[in-house]
Design a protein around this motif. Structure first.
Motif, PDB file in Angstrom:
ATOM      1  N   THR A  40       0.852  -1.174   0.000  1.00  0.00           N
ATOM      2  CA  THR A  40       0.000   0.000   0.000  1.00  0.00           C
ATOM      3  C   THR A  40       0.896   1.236   0.000  1.00  0.00           C
ATOM      4  OG1 THR A  40      -0.066   0.189   2.410  1.00  0.00           O
ATOM      5  CG2 THR A  40      -1.739  -1.228   1.374  1.00  0.00           C
ATOM      6  N   HIS A  41       0.284   2.390  -0.242  1.00  0.00           N
ATOM      7  CA  HIS A  41       1.083   3.616  -0.220  1.00  0.00           C
ATOM      8  C   HIS A  41       1.683   3.840   1.160  1.00  0.00           C
ATOM      9  CE1 HIS A  41       1.531   8.012   0.523  1.00  0.00           C
ATOM     10  NE2 HIS A  41       2.229   7.899  -0.600  1.00  0.00           N
ATOM     11  N   GLN A  42       0.905   3.642   2.201  1.00  0.00           N
ATOM     12  CA  GLN A  42       1.429   3.849   3.546  1.00  0.00           C
ATOM     13  C   GLN A  42       2.579   2.893   3.829  1.00  0.00           C
ATOM     14  OE1 GLN A  42      -1.470   4.063   6.694  1.00  0.00           O
ATOM     15  NE2 GLN A  42       0.060   3.668   8.279  1.00  0.00           N
ATOM     16  N   GLU A  43       2.479   1.665   3.356  1.00  0.00           N
ATOM     17  CA  GLU A  43       3.557   0.701   3.583  1.00  0.00           C
ATOM     18  C   GLU A  43       4.832   1.097   2.856  1.00  0.00           C
ATOM     19  OE1 GLU A  43       0.772  -3.259   4.356  1.00  0.00           O
ATOM     20  OE2 GLU A  43       1.517  -2.805   2.338  1.00  0.00           O
ATOM     21  N   VAL A  44       4.704   1.705   1.679  1.00  0.00           N
ATOM     22  CA  VAL A  44       5.891   2.214   0.987  1.00  0.00           C
ATOM     23  C   VAL A  44       6.583   3.257   1.854  1.00  0.00           C
ATOM     24  CG1 VAL A  44       6.710   3.563  -0.989  1.00  0.00           C
ATOM     25  CG2 VAL A  44       5.072   1.716  -1.349  1.00  0.00           C
ATOM     26  N   GLN A  45       5.801   4.190   2.408  1.00  0.00           N
ATOM     27  CA  GLN A  45       6.397   5.238   3.239  1.00  0.00           C
ATOM     28  C   GLN A  45       7.058   4.650   4.490  1.00  0.00           C
ATOM     29  OE1 GLN A  45       6.366   8.211   1.678  1.00  0.00           O
ATOM     30  NE2 GLN A  45       5.222   7.051   0.159  1.00  0.00           N
ATOM     31  N   GLU A  46       6.408   3.671   5.091  1.00  0.00           N
ATOM     32  CA  GLU A  46       6.985   3.045   6.281  1.00  0.00           C
ATOM     33  C   GLU A  46       8.255   2.273   5.946  1.00  0.00           C
ATOM     34  OE1 GLU A  46       3.677   0.783   7.623  1.00  0.00           O
ATOM     35  OE2 GLU A  46       2.691   2.484   8.614  1.00  0.00           O
ATOM     36  N   LEU A  48      10.356   3.026   3.550  1.00  0.00           N
ATOM     37  CA  LEU A  48      11.409   4.018   3.341  1.00  0.00           C
ATOM     38  C   LEU A  48      11.888   4.613   4.661  1.00  0.00           C
ATOM     39  CD1 LEU A  48       9.989   5.859   0.188  1.00  0.00           C
ATOM     40  CD2 LEU A  48      11.783   4.111   0.260  1.00  0.00           C
ATOM     41  N   ASP A  49      10.965   4.866   5.563  1.00  0.00           N
ATOM     42  CA  ASP A  49      11.370   5.383   6.870  1.00  0.00           C
ATOM     43  C   ASP A  49      12.251   4.386   7.615  1.00  0.00           C
ATOM     44  OD1 ASP A  49      10.210   7.881   6.804  1.00  0.00           O
ATOM     45  OD2 ASP A  49       8.289   7.177   7.574  1.00  0.00           O
ATOM     46  N   ASP A  50      11.922   3.103   7.494  1.00  0.00           N
ATOM     47  CA  ASP A  50      12.729   2.082   8.140  1.00  0.00           C
ATOM     48  C   ASP A  50      14.138   2.058   7.553  1.00  0.00           C
ATOM     49  OD1 ASP A  50      13.010  -0.344   9.883  1.00  0.00           O
ATOM     50  OD2 ASP A  50      13.306  -1.308   7.939  1.00  0.00           O
ATOM     51  N   LEU A  51      14.240   2.156   6.227  1.00  0.00           N
ATOM     52  CA  LEU A  51      15.563   2.209   5.608  1.00  0.00           C
ATOM     53  C   LEU A  51      16.330   3.449   6.048  1.00  0.00           C
ATOM     54  CD1 LEU A  51      15.207   1.040   1.895  1.00  0.00           C
ATOM     55  CD2 LEU A  51      16.072  -0.221   3.860  1.00  0.00           C
ATOM     56  N   ASP A  52      15.613   4.544   6.228  1.00  0.00           N
ATOM     57  CA  ASP A  52      16.268   5.774   6.662  1.00  0.00           C
ATOM     58  C   ASP A  52      16.952   5.586   8.022  1.00  0.00           C
ATOM     59  OD1 ASP A  52      16.986   8.427   6.446  1.00  0.00           O
ATOM     60  OD2 ASP A  52      15.133   9.167   7.317  1.00  0.00           O
ATOM     61  N   GLN A  53      16.381   4.724   8.843  1.00  0.00           N
ATOM     62  CA  GLN A  53      16.967   4.449  10.149  1.00  0.00           C
ATOM     63  C   GLN A  53      18.091   3.422  10.082  1.00  0.00           C
ATOM     64  OE1 GLN A  53      16.076   6.181  12.942  1.00  0.00           O
ATOM     65  NE2 GLN A  53      14.846   7.358  11.474  1.00  0.00           N
ATOM     66  N   ARG A  54      18.011   2.488   9.115  1.00  0.00           N
ATOM     67  CA  ARG A  54      18.938   1.359   9.106  1.00  0.00           C
ATOM     68  C   ARG A  54      20.058   1.480   8.091  1.00  0.00           C
ATOM     69  NH1 ARG A  54      17.547  -3.491   7.729  1.00  0.00           N
ATOM     70  NH2 ARG A  54      15.720  -3.028   6.451  1.00  0.00           N
ATOM     71  N   ALA A  55      20.013   2.479   7.235  1.00  0.00           N
ATOM     72  CA  ALA A  55      20.970   2.571   6.138  1.00  0.00           C
ATOM     73  C   ALA A  55      22.409   2.637   6.642  1.00  0.00           C
ATOM     74  CB  ALA A  55      20.662   3.788   5.274  1.00  0.00           C
ATOM     75  N   ARG A  56      23.285   1.901   5.943  1.00  0.00           N
ATOM     76  CA  ARG A  56      24.709   1.858   6.297  1.00  0.00           C
ATOM     77  C   ARG A  56      25.522   2.847   5.482  1.00  0.00           C
ATOM     78  NH1 ARG A  56      26.464  -4.397   6.134  1.00  0.00           N
ATOM     79  NH2 ARG A  56      28.471  -3.330   6.404  1.00  0.00           N
TER      80      ARG A  56
END
Length: 357
Positions: A40-46, A48-56
């Motif tokens: 869903t659109h909301q899941e896409v945003q979530e 991306l937010d998760d990657l924003d926290q975990r990105a190396r």
């Protein structure tokens, strides 16, 4: 540096801001929320937010606009290389496989220590716009959410009304001499305009457009087990830049060599049109390499198990062009080898019979 620019999660008010009472509510549409196959659109945003926290490694999120119904359009950037490339998925809201594939790729690029991820992010900055058409996606419909009473004069198709096809609105920044008729005062797809406003100043080396196509296409010599077909294409509009077209063909050859014969994959040439309003042709005319990647399998064609194979095949093709761009082997490719890629079997006459670009 990791940051998110002017991000506002829509949450439970994702349907707010409807344009008129005749706009179909996403709540009345095919319930994308009830399947684990697609975002869903909301899941896409979530995601991306998760990657924003975990990105190396270097990772940024930027809201570049919003859909007609107020759903944000977010570009994710990963990498620190000097060469920019751009990938978009789900211009058509009923073609979600590309979103699945490119988000999986984005996760590897942002979080993995693999040689592939390291090489790509050292040499490139990869820009990803997943789900360009979120209103259509939440309806499982091709077009955006323009109400039926909305009308506009399309320079290519004449008077139009109702929802707009985002993939047909990339002409909006082209010079008037390339348009067969007058363009409207505003882009009937604000989603497409947001992409144009981001991509054109960026001047990426290439733009990749991820779609899906209906049906399975066989010819009489094919093994019926070879059921996963991808059809790709390059710019063929007269206005397309010659160097951009050659680069686009090199990209297609790289994808062909990667996909052909792997896991039942067969790559063919998509029977696409030559009008410059289509993204594939428009970005060639703007001077960028431009590739169309059509994975066979609309939402009603396949089960969840087969979706995984389609995502893997599409990822393999994306990985080929990312890796070869990063290590520069792409530029040694013989563009004339596109002649080796077979035409898609079973295709009708373009533009309207047998094609869904």
């Amino acid at each position: 540096m990791r940051r998110r620019t002017t991000l506002k999660l829509l949450g439970s008010v994702a349907g707010a801001g409807l344009l008129g009472t005749k706009t179909v509510s996403a709540d009345d549409a095919w319930p994308r929320e009830e399947t684990s196959r697609f975002f869903t659109h909301q899941e896409v945003q979530e995601f991306l937010d998760d990657l924003d926290q975990r990105a190396r490694r270097n990772f940024e999120l930027e809201e570049i606009g919003e859909s007609l119904e107020g759903r944000e359009l977010t570009v994710a950037r990963v990498g620190s290389g000097n060469t920019d490339v751009f990938v978009v998925s789900e211009q058509h809201g009923d073609e979600p496989t590309g979103t699945n594939a490119i988000l999986a790729e984005l996760r590897e690029l942002a979080t993995s220590g693999s040689p592939f991820a390291t090489t790509v992010t050292d040499e490139l900055t990869v820009h990803v716009l997943a789900m360009l058409n979120p209103d259509g996606a939440m309806r499982n419909q091709r077009e955006n959410a323009r109400p039926e009473e909305y009308t506009w004069d399309d320079p290519f198709l004449g008077e139009q009304s109702g929802p707009a096809d985002p993939n047909r609105q990339h002409y909006f920044e082209l010079p008037a001499d390339l348009l067969p008729g007058p363009k409207p005062d505003e882009n009937p797809s604000p989603e497409t305009q947001a992409m144009l406003d981001y991509v054109l100043p960026l001047e990426p080396l290439w733009v990749s457009d991820l779609h899906t196509q209906s049906g399975m296409y066989y010819d009489e010599d094919e093994n019926p087990g070879d059921m996963y077909h991808s059809s790709n294409f390059w710019p063929i509009a007269d206005a397309a830049d010659e160097d951009a077209t050659e680069l686009s063909q090199q990209l297609n050859v790289a994808m062909y060599d990667q996909a052909e014969g792997q896991a039942n994959a067969q790559l063919s040439v998509y029977p696409g049109g030559d009008t410059v309003n289509i993204a594939r042709n428009a970005y060639g005319a703007y001077g960028f390499g431009s590739i169309l990647n059509e994975m066979t399998g609309q939402v009603s064609d396949r089960g969840e198990r087969m979706e995984g194979q389609m995502v893997r095949i599409m990822r393999n093709e994306n990985r080929a062009v990312l890796e070869e761009t990063a290590n520069e082997t792409l530029f040694d490719r013989d563009a004339d080898r596109v002649a080796e890629i077979p035409d898609r079997p079973g295709a009708g006459d373009w533009p309207w019979e047998g094609g869904t670009e």
